[in-house]
Design an enzyme around this catalytic site. Structure first.
Site, mmCIF file in Angstrom:
data_model
loop_
_atom_site.group_PDB
_atom_site.id
_atom_site.type_symbol
_atom_site.label_atom_id
_atom_site.label_comp_id
_atom_site.label_asym_id
_atom_site.label_seq_id
_atom_site.Cartn_x
_atom_site.Cartn_y
_atom_site.Cartn_z
ATOM 1 C CB CYS A 114 -0.815 0.015 1.183
ATOM 2 S SG CYS A 114 -1.893 1.424 1.474
ATOM 3 C CB CYS A 140 -3.102 4.012 -5.648
ATOM 4 S SG CYS A 140 -4.476 3.279 -4.399
HETATM 5 N N1 DGL Z 1 -4.049 0.557 -1.813
HETATM 6 C C1 DGL Z 1 -3.562 1.918 -1.209
HETATM 7 C C2 DGL Z 1 -2.450 2.607 -1.810
HETATM 8 O O1 DGL Z 1 -1.673 1.723 -2.444
HETATM 9 C C3 DGL Z 1 -4.683 2.938 -0.593
HETATM 10 C C4 DGL Z 1 -5.975 2.959 -1.009
HETATM 11 C C5 DGL Z 1 -6.805 3.593 -0.090
HETATM 12 O O2 DGL Z 1 -7.334 2.817 0.774
HETATM 13 O O3 DGL Z 1 -7.275 4.862 -0.155
HETATM 14 O O4 DGL Z 1 -2.430 3.762 -1.730
#
Ligand code: DGL
Length: 265
Positions: A73, A183
């Protein structure tokens, strides 16, 4: 120790795009994947919350038993990677938007980065731009609501299409030739993003690079191998709802119709 799984976490199911790369490159590892669905989206939450939550999750994963940790993430990395590294005695692989490879790849000297609000506002992201993108124009586009819409409504939904129309049109108009998907949820909508862009614009995500980094770290710490490619999926949300979303994103043809556990860090 070698028989322990690699722990992987994200706010939700974006990290599955990373898990796909991890499984592809590391077929002799087991994985424990935790989706912190109860707190999705991370992208609009305060940094202090994300730091505390990230450390809590990392410590609980280490206690559960893991030989390494992947923060799948970008948002959690931006807020909590340093605190997590200080808190757990495990090799940690974090991830950040592919600004460096995007800048290196660009022919026209204009790139775009798509990420959450919290990521683009973080000091870590500002440092990344200063270190690797001084020589190119960077269009930074925060995409509030997109990760949540991908999970709640699906990659081909009208809700996602509306958000992409809003977020991608300025990028299409700006004449960039590389777009970094900063993301881990966004690779799920890579095809839809590409449809909004002129042909030839390259989309970059860093899942494969994270898998290479994990592989290097496991070899260097003599922790590689010892698993059978088993995956356990866990969530802090409702397992039956997450099951539906996993199937929609990953498909039944993945050979991974996995049971999903409820897990509370
Ligand atoms: N998947 C996450 C990232 O790589 C965050 C998405 C979220 O929960 O806002 O930033």
């Amino acid at each position: 120790m070698n028989n322990l799984p690699v722990a992987v976490f994200d706010s939700g199911l974006g990290g599955l795009t990373v898990l796909r790369a991890l499984r592809g490159q590391l077929p002799h590892e087991d994985f424990f994947y935790f989706a912190d669905t109860r707190y999705l989206p991370y992208g609009d939450r305060p940094e202090a919350f994300l730091k505390a939550r990230g450390v809590l999750i990392a410590e609980a994963l280490a206690r559960r038993g893991a030989k390494a940790l992947v923060i799948a993430c970008n948002t959690a990395t931006a807020a909590a990677a340093e605190a997590i590294r200080a808190a757990v005695d495990l090799p940690v692989v974090a991830m950040e938007p592919g600004v460096k490879p995007a800048a290196a790849l660009s022919q026209c000297g204009k790139i775009a980065v798509l990420a959450t609000t919290r990521t683009v506002e973080s000091p870590r992201f500002q440092r990344l731009l200063e270190q690797h993108a001084r020589h190119v124009d960077v269009l930074v586009q925060a995409c509030p609501g997109l990760a949540e819409a991908i999970e709640s409504h699906g990659p081909e939904s009208a809700e996602v299409a509306d958000l992409l129309q809003r977020f991608i049109t300025p990028i299409a108009d700006a004449g960039v030739d590389v777009v970094a998907l900063g993301c881990t949820h966004y690779p799920w909508v890579a095809e839809a993003i590409a449809r909004h862009l002129p042909s030839g614009v390259q989309l970059l995500d860093t899942g494969e690079a994270v898998a290479r980094q994990l592989s290097r770290l496991l070899v260097a710490s003599q922790l590689h191998g010892g698993g059978e490619g088993q995956v356990t999926l866990a969530t802090s949300g409702a397992p039956h709802a997450v099951r539906v979303t996993v199937d929609r994103l990953w498909g039944h043809d993945s050979g991974l119709h996995l049971p999903i556990e409820y897990w509370e860090p």
